[in-house]
Design a protein around this motif. Structure first.
Motif, PDB file in Angstrom:
ATOM      1  N   GLN A   1      28.741 -31.664 -15.732  1.00  0.00           N
ATOM      2  CA  GLN A   1      27.617 -31.003 -16.395  1.00  0.00           C
ATOM      3  C   GLN A   1      27.710 -29.489 -16.224  1.00  0.00           C
ATOM      4  O   GLN A   1      27.450 -28.732 -17.165  1.00  0.00           O
ATOM      5  N   ASP A   2      28.093 -29.033 -15.015  1.00  0.00           N
ATOM      6  CA  ASP A   2      28.278 -27.598 -14.787  1.00  0.00           C
ATOM      7  C   ASP A   2      29.357 -27.036 -15.706  1.00  0.00           C
ATOM      8  O   ASP A   2      29.228 -25.927 -16.226  1.00  0.00           O
ATOM      9  N   VAL A   3      30.438 -27.810 -15.896  1.00  0.00           N
ATOM     10  CA  VAL A   3      31.521 -27.379 -16.794  1.00  0.00           C
ATOM     11  C   VAL A   3      30.987 -27.252 -18.215  1.00  0.00           C
ATOM     12  O   VAL A   3      31.208 -26.235 -18.881  1.00  0.00           O
ATOM     13  N   ASP A   4      30.253 -28.269 -18.671  1.00  0.00           N
ATOM     14  CA  ASP A   4      29.682 -28.224 -20.024  1.00  0.00           C
ATOM     15  C   ASP A   4      28.751 -27.025 -20.190  1.00  0.00           C
ATOM     16  O   ASP A   4      28.783 -26.346 -21.223  1.00  0.00           O
ATOM     17  N   ASP A   5      27.932 -26.768 -19.165  1.00  0.00           N
ATOM     18  CA  ASP A   5      27.014 -25.621 -19.222  1.00  0.00           C
ATOM     19  C   ASP A   5      27.791 -24.310 -19.327  1.00  0.00           C
ATOM     20  O   ASP A   5      27.443 -23.431 -20.119  1.00  0.00           O
ATOM     21  N   ALA A   6      28.851 -24.167 -18.531  1.00  0.00           N
ATOM     22  CA  ALA A   6      29.658 -22.941 -18.550  1.00  0.00           C
ATOM     23  C   ALA A   6      30.362 -22.778 -19.895  1.00  0.00           C
ATOM     24  O   ALA A   6      30.360 -21.686 -20.479  1.00  0.00           O
ATOM     25  N   LEU A   7      30.953 -23.865 -20.398  1.00  0.00           N
ATOM     26  CA  LEU A   7      31.664 -23.791 -21.677  1.00  0.00           C
ATOM     27  C   LEU A   7      30.713 -23.517 -22.840  1.00  0.00           C
ATOM     28  O   LEU A   7      31.129 -22.995 -23.870  1.00  0.00           O
ATOM     29  N   GLY A   8      29.444 -23.833 -22.656  1.00  0.00           N
ATOM     30  CA  GLY A   8      28.455 -23.579 -23.692  1.00  0.00           C
ATOM     31  C   GLY A   8      27.940 -22.151 -23.709  1.00  0.00           C
ATOM     32  O   GLY A   8      27.219 -21.751 -24.620  1.00  0.00           O
ATOM     33  N   GLN A   9      28.325 -21.373 -22.714  1.00  0.00           N
ATOM     34  CA  GLN A   9      27.875 -19.976 -22.637  1.00  0.00           C
ATOM     35  C   GLN A   9      28.957 -19.066 -23.218  1.00  0.00           C
ATOM     36  O   GLN A   9      30.053 -18.960 -22.671  1.00  0.00           O
ATOM     37  N   ASP A  10      28.653 -18.417 -24.346  1.00  0.00           N
ATOM     38  CA  ASP A  10      29.638 -17.555 -24.994  1.00  0.00           C
ATOM     39  C   ASP A  10      30.013 -16.398 -24.068  1.00  0.00           C
ATOM     40  O   ASP A  10      29.147 -15.773 -23.454  1.00  0.00           O
ATOM     41  N   GLY A  11      31.289 -16.151 -23.952  1.00  0.00           N
ATOM     42  CA  GLY A  11      31.784 -15.077 -23.099  1.00  0.00           C
ATOM     43  C   GLY A  11      31.922 -15.468 -21.647  1.00  0.00           C
ATOM     44  O   GLY A  11      32.242 -14.622 -20.800  1.00  0.00           O
ATOM     45  N   ALA A  12      31.698 -16.758 -21.335  1.00  0.00           N
ATOM     46  CA  ALA A  12      31.814 -17.215 -19.948  1.00  0.00           C
ATOM     47  C   ALA A  12      33.244 -17.045 -19.448  1.00  0.00           C
ATOM     48  O   ALA A  12      34.210 -17.184 -20.197  1.00  0.00           O
ATOM     49  N   ILE A  13      33.347 -16.752 -18.170  1.00  0.00           N
ATOM     50  CA  ILE A  13      34.643 -16.614 -17.505  1.00  0.00           C
ATOM     51  C   ILE A  13      34.692 -17.669 -16.414  1.00  0.00           C
ATOM     52  O   ILE A  13      33.882 -17.653 -15.487  1.00  0.00           O
ATOM     53  N   LEU A  14      35.620 -18.619 -16.532  1.00  0.00           N
ATOM     54  CA  LEU A  14      35.787 -19.671 -15.537  1.00  0.00           C
ATOM     55  C   LEU A  14      36.925 -19.280 -14.606  1.00  0.00           C
ATOM     56  O   LEU A  14      38.031 -18.972 -15.063  1.00  0.00           O
ATOM     57  N   PHE A  15      36.647 -19.299 -13.310  1.00  0.00           N
ATOM     58  CA  PHE A  15      37.648 -18.955 -12.304  1.00  0.00           C
ATOM     59  C   PHE A  15      37.889 -20.168 -11.426  1.00  0.00           C
ATOM     60  O   PHE A  15      37.037 -20.574 -10.658  1.00  0.00           O
ATOM     61  N   LYS A  16      39.071 -20.767 -11.570  1.00  0.00           N
ATOM     62  CA  LYS A  16      39.474 -21.914 -10.760  1.00  0.00           C
ATOM     63  C   LYS A  16      40.370 -21.401  -9.639  1.00  0.00           C
ATOM     64  O   LYS A  16      41.290 -20.619  -9.877  1.00  0.00           O
ATOM     65  N   TYR A  17      40.110 -21.885  -8.413  1.00  0.00           N
ATOM     66  CA  TYR A  17      40.846 -21.383  -7.258  1.00  0.00           C
ATOM     67  C   TYR A  17      40.872 -22.428  -6.151  1.00  0.00           C
ATOM     68  O   TYR A  17      40.177 -23.446  -6.217  1.00  0.00           O
ATOM     69  N   SER A  18      41.659 -22.139  -5.131  1.00  0.00           N
ATOM     70  CA  SER A  18      41.734 -22.959  -3.932  1.00  0.00           C
ATOM     71  C   SER A  18      41.491 -22.059  -2.731  1.00  0.00           C
ATOM     72  O   SER A  18      42.045 -20.962  -2.654  1.00  0.00           O
ATOM     73  N   MET A  19      40.691 -22.532  -1.793  1.00  0.00           N
ATOM     74  CA  MET A  19      40.432 -21.750  -0.576  1.00  0.00           C
ATOM     75  C   MET A  19      41.609 -21.782   0.389  1.00  0.00           C
ATOM     76  O   MET A  19      41.608 -21.078   1.389  1.00  0.00           O
ATOM     77  N   THR A  20      42.639 -22.595   0.120  1.00  0.00           N
ATOM     78  CA  THR A  20      43.785 -22.693   1.018  1.00  0.00           C
ATOM     79  C   THR A  20      45.037 -22.039   0.462  1.00  0.00           C
ATOM     80  O   THR A  20      46.090 -22.128   1.071  1.00  0.00           O
ATOM     81  N   CYS A  21      44.916 -21.385  -0.663  1.00  0.00           N
ATOM     82  CA  CYS A  21      46.090 -20.840  -1.360  1.00  0.00           C
ATOM     83  C   CYS A  21      46.143 -19.316  -1.242  1.00  0.00           C
ATOM     84  O   CYS A  21      45.180 -18.640  -1.608  1.00  0.00           O
ATOM     85  N   PRO A  22      47.259 -18.752  -0.792  1.00  0.00           N
ATOM     86  CA  PRO A  22      47.369 -17.297  -0.694  1.00  0.00           C
ATOM     87  C   PRO A  22      47.346 -16.606  -2.059  1.00  0.00           C
ATOM     88  O   PRO A  22      46.858 -15.490  -2.175  1.00  0.00           O
ATOM     89  N   ILE A  23      47.840 -17.274  -3.092  1.00  0.00           N
ATOM     90  CA  ILE A  23      47.796 -16.680  -4.425  1.00  0.00           C
ATOM     91  C   ILE A  23      46.346 -16.656  -4.916  1.00  0.00           C
ATOM     92  O   ILE A  23      45.904 -15.683  -5.518  1.00  0.00           O
TER      93      ILE A  23
END
Length: 151
Positions: free
Chosen positions: A54-76
């Protein structure tokens, strides 16, 4: 991190998980790996948490949204988080949503399904008209690239 034996001068080969997905060799000197990240690093500010479909759908429904996917264990990902922080310092009103791929793997896979973009981490996706308009991964996640794409 797994130690794979010792070497001269106290240098040991190690396997470190990069972005939690693959294992690569690294070197440790004095107990610190080059890929070590400060896991207590502050969370990116002013980002809304994505934890469900549902959070994904809400974010994708917001024009100009920026989704940042990350891992707390990754140096990159740690580097990408710093870039996102820098971007938000210059653009504090940007609608940024963060998704920890280990904390919410179903939501992360749902992003890939909904956008048609292969899952990567770290990854930034800019949404316009409900569809991905631009995306970047790994070291291409930079404050300057985001500024250019959101100008």
């Amino acid at each position: 991190m797994m130690m794979n034996g010792g070497g001269p001068l106290g240098i040991a080969a190690v396997s470190v998980a990069v972005c939690g997905l693959r294992r690569v060799p690294g070197l440790v000197r004095g107990g610190f790996a080059a890929a070590d990240v400060d896991h207590q690093e502050r969370e990116p500010r002013d980002m809304k948490q994505i934890a469900s479909r549902q959070d994904v759908d809400d974010a994708l429904g917001q024009d100009g949204a920026i989704l940042f996917k990350y891992s707390m264990t990754c140096p990159i990902s740690a580097n990408a988080r710093r870039e996102m922080e820098s971007f938000l310092e210059r653009r504090p009103d940007a609608p940024v949503f963060k998704l920890d791929v280990h904390e919410a793997p179903e939501a992360s896979e749902y992003v890939a399904e909904k956008t048609g973009l292969e899952h990567e981490s770290p990854q930034v996706i800019i949404v316009r008209g409900g569809k991905p308009d631009w995306h970047a991964t790994h070291f291409d996640v930079t404050a300057s690239a985001l500024e250019e794409q959101t100008a």
